[in-house]
Design a protein around this motif. Structure first.
Motif, PDB file in Angstrom:
ATOM      1  N   ARG A 229      21.747  19.667  16.870  1.00  0.00           N
ATOM      2  CA  ARG A 229      22.205  20.299  15.628  1.00  0.00           C
ATOM      3  C   ARG A 229      21.063  20.541  14.652  1.00  0.00           C
ATOM      4  NH1 ARG A 229      24.540  19.487  10.706  1.00  0.00           N
ATOM      5  NH2 ARG A 229      24.124  17.255  10.645  1.00  0.00           N
ATOM      6  N   ASP A 335      26.246  29.900  10.628  1.00  0.00           N
ATOM      7  CA  ASP A 335      26.427  28.914  11.695  1.00  0.00           C
ATOM      8  C   ASP A 335      25.083  28.385  12.193  1.00  0.00           C
ATOM      9  OD1 ASP A 335      29.213  29.373  11.690  1.00  0.00           O
ATOM     10  OD2 ASP A 335      28.958  31.099  13.030  1.00  0.00           O
ATOM     11  N   HIS A 358      26.599  25.200   6.648  1.00  0.00           N
ATOM     12  CA  HIS A 358      27.764  24.329   6.481  1.00  0.00           C
ATOM     13  C   HIS A 358      27.546  23.056   7.314  1.00  0.00           C
ATOM     14  CE1 HIS A 358      29.067  25.744  10.425  1.00  0.00           C
ATOM     15  NE2 HIS A 358      28.997  27.005   9.994  1.00  0.00           N
ATOM     16  N   LYS A 360      28.542  21.868  10.012  1.00  0.00           N
ATOM     17  CA  LYS A 360      28.397  21.971  11.465  1.00  0.00           C
ATOM     18  C   LYS A 360      27.312  22.963  11.888  1.00  0.00           C
ATOM     19  CE  LYS A 360      33.146  20.605  12.605  1.00  0.00           C
ATOM     20  NZ  LYS A 360      34.379  20.979  13.338  1.00  0.00           N
ATOM     21  N   SER A 361      26.567  23.494  10.931  1.00  0.00           N
ATOM     22  CA  SER A 361      25.531  24.480  11.257  1.00  0.00           C
ATOM     23  C   SER A 361      24.403  23.856  12.078  1.00  0.00           C
ATOM     24  CB  SER A 361      24.933  25.073   9.980  1.00  0.00           C
ATOM     25  OG  SER A 361      25.875  25.823   9.273  1.00  0.00           O
ATOM     26  N   GLN A 362      23.820  24.689  12.931  1.00  0.00           N
ATOM     27  CA  GLN A 362      22.583  24.309  13.615  1.00  0.00           C
ATOM     28  C   GLN A 362      21.408  24.784  12.772  1.00  0.00           C
ATOM     29  OE1 GLN A 362      24.227  26.009  17.579  1.00  0.00           O
ATOM     30  NE2 GLN A 362      22.413  24.832  18.144  1.00  0.00           N
TER      31      GLN A 362
END
Length: 547
Positions: A229, A335, A358, A360-362
């Motif tokens: 991530r 994302d 956000h 959960k973004s990588q």
């Protein structure tokens, strides 16, 4: 004597290497051997461009007796008389090796008609990686003595002597010429006309093939890291950071993820836009992205701050960007965030940019602190949450360029089986007039003699483009000469110069680096960054007050 006297280090054709070492053991007083002689056709009956694997001259008894063209092929070879074609490792060859050998024999006769009036020319095929299972029962389009195989490597002199005996027997009306005729006319022509090594443009094409293969291997490996991530990728110049960043953006964008791909250099951003075409990917420099966000939220502020100097770019715009990002609920979050050349970003800029992700973004950062030529205060916000990954090997520059940079700067570069390459040349100059003359001669040699396309050559300068003496030069080496305008396409028949601050993150096959002074240790990061823009050929021009 064999020309060149050593097998090229960066040429990996094993079949030709075996034949080269066999023929190099022929008696030097009796035979001359030319390896990979390339010719540019000079008449209507001669091919425009062709290459002869080996050309052997019989000089026994101090006479120019005959010439022999040898075509070498490796791998598994078969000839089908029914289909009248050759196959190599199952693939059809067109033309076949005998066709190539015959054509090259006739090319020589047409090229040197006055020199070969009394000298017979023949040909043979050599397959040094296999065995001839036909023995003396060869196809009707060749004689048994014209087919050599692996066993012939240990009987090379017997085979060559037999070939010349057969050639002279077939053309017994040809009496040959004096040895002086050969040495003063044909040998002089062969060695002067095209030199004794491969032309640089051919070597550069082979270098590019090697670089592409290394890039494929590197991208395949890096794809396994996409699931991490938060990834902080560090690596020296030429380790493939921009290549991998581009590959990651394309692959993740193709998965339907929204990708924000940022860099610092505007020229690099334009190059990335030309490479990537995906509606899910937004490509921008930091300042362009910040400017557009501020313009969307407070266009009046842009009007009230018309000055576009250093203070605007380093303080006013980043501060305003952070302010509007913090105050407003961001409608667009990405994302994936990818930042190339992250060492060119202030840590406060990174902190602001991270707000466009956000939970959960990588986030993937690529950086090289040895290329921090702008002396940014670079650090990664929330560094402990990032998985570090180091790229250790250089995939972009020849080994000779890597070795030169390591010696000159003390910054270690480890190459990953890249081509050996060509020695880096350092050229001194006394003043602007002397510099222009030497650069002009260098460019003409590269273009006219080495046949290197003009668009493969870039002149890289110290300092600012508009302040450099080249800014007032309109023509160089008979070519139109100008600064590279990042807003205009590069014309193929024009010569360009630019600075490292504009060209950072990019590369060119050939770089002519113009230093205002000799390279100094205090600027080693800049010199390191400048030199590693050159993939295959680097020439360094530095002022020498002794001249």
């Amino acid at each position: 004597m064999i020309y060149p006297p050593h097998f090229p280090e960066d040429y990996e054709n094993i079949a030709e290497k075996r034949v080269y070492h066999a023929l190099s053991a022929l008696p030097v007083d009796d035979y001359d051997v030319y390896f990979q002689k390339t010719f540019s056709g000079s008449g209507s009956r001669e091919n425009d461009d062709y290459e002869i694997d080996f050309l052997v001259i019989d000089m026994r008894n101090d006479r120019f007796n005959a010439m022999l063209v040898i075509e070498v092929k490796g791998g598994k070879l078969t000839y089908s008389a029914k289909e009248n074609c050759w196959f190599q490792n199952g693939h059809k060859l067109n033309p076949g090796p005998d066709g190539q050998a015959r054509k090259n024999k006739h090319n020589l006769v047409h090229r040197f008609p006055s020199l070969l009036v009394n000298v017979p020319v023949g040909w043979l095929l050599w397959f040094p990686e296999g065995y001839n299972t036909a023995g003396d029962f060869t196809p009707v389009n060749m004689k048994p003595w014209q087919v050599l195989d692996f066993d012939s490597l240990s009987l090379f002199k017997v085979c060559i002597d037999l070939a010349f005996e057969k050639i002279k027997g077939k053309y017994d009306q040809f009496s040959g010429e004096s040895i002086e005729f050969y040495t003063t006319k044909l040998r002089t022509s062969l060695l002067r006309g095209l030199g004794i090594i491969q032309p640089l443009n051919i070597r550069l094409r082979r270098f590019d093939e090697q670089f592409l293969q290394l890039e494929r291997e590197q991208k395949s490996f890096f794809a396994s890291l996409y699931q991490i991530r938060r990834l902080a990728v560090s690596g020296g110049a030429g380790t493939g950071k921009t290549l991998l960043a581009t590959s990651a953006a394309i692959d993740l964008g193709n998965e339907g993820k929204s990708v924000l791909f940022l860099c610092f250099n505007r020229m690099l951003a334009l190059a990335l836009e030309a490479t990537i075409a995906n509606e899910n990917i937004t490509i921008s420099t930091f300042h362009t992205f910040a400017y557009r966000r501020v313009e969307e939220q407070d266009s009046g502020w842009i009007t009230r701050n018309p000055d576009r100097g250093d203070d605007f770019h380093m303080r006013l715009l980043p501060d305003k960007f952070d302010e509007i990002t913090t105050k407003n609920n961001l409608k667009k979050k990405y994302d994936v965030l990818i930042i190339d050349e992250a060492q060119d970003f202030e840590h406060t800029w990174l902190r602001t940019i991270f707000k466009y992700t956000h939970p959960k973004s990588q986030v993937i950062l690529f950086f090289d602190e040895n290329q921090n030529i702008f002396k940014r205060r670079f650090s990664i916000p929330g560094k402990v949450t990032f998985t570090p990954f180091k790229l250790n090997n250089n995939y972009r520059n020849t080994r000779k360029i890597c070795d030169f940079v390591t010696r000159s700067t003390g910054i270690e570069i480890t190459s990953s089986n890249t081509p050996v390459g060509i020695d880096v040349e350092t050229i001194g100059y006394s003043d602007t007039e002397d510099l222009i003359g030497k650069v002009s001669r260098c460019v003409l040699s590269l273009v006219q003699i080495e046949k290197i396309p003009l668009q493969d050559i870039l002149i890289l300068i110290d300092g600012h483009v508009n302040d450099h003496p080249f800014a007032s030069v309109n023509a160089l080496a008979s070519f139109k000469f100008k600064a590279w305008d990042i807003n205009s396409p590069r014309e193929p028949n024009e010569l360009y110069f630019t600075s490292i601050t504009r060209f950072k993150g990019l590369e060119s096959n050939v770089v002519l680096l113009i230093l205002n002074e000799a390279a100094v240790s205090e600027e080693k990061k800049q010199f390191y960054t400048q030199c590693t823009r050159a993939k295959s050929i680097l020439k360094v021009f530095e002022r020498d007050n002794r001249l």
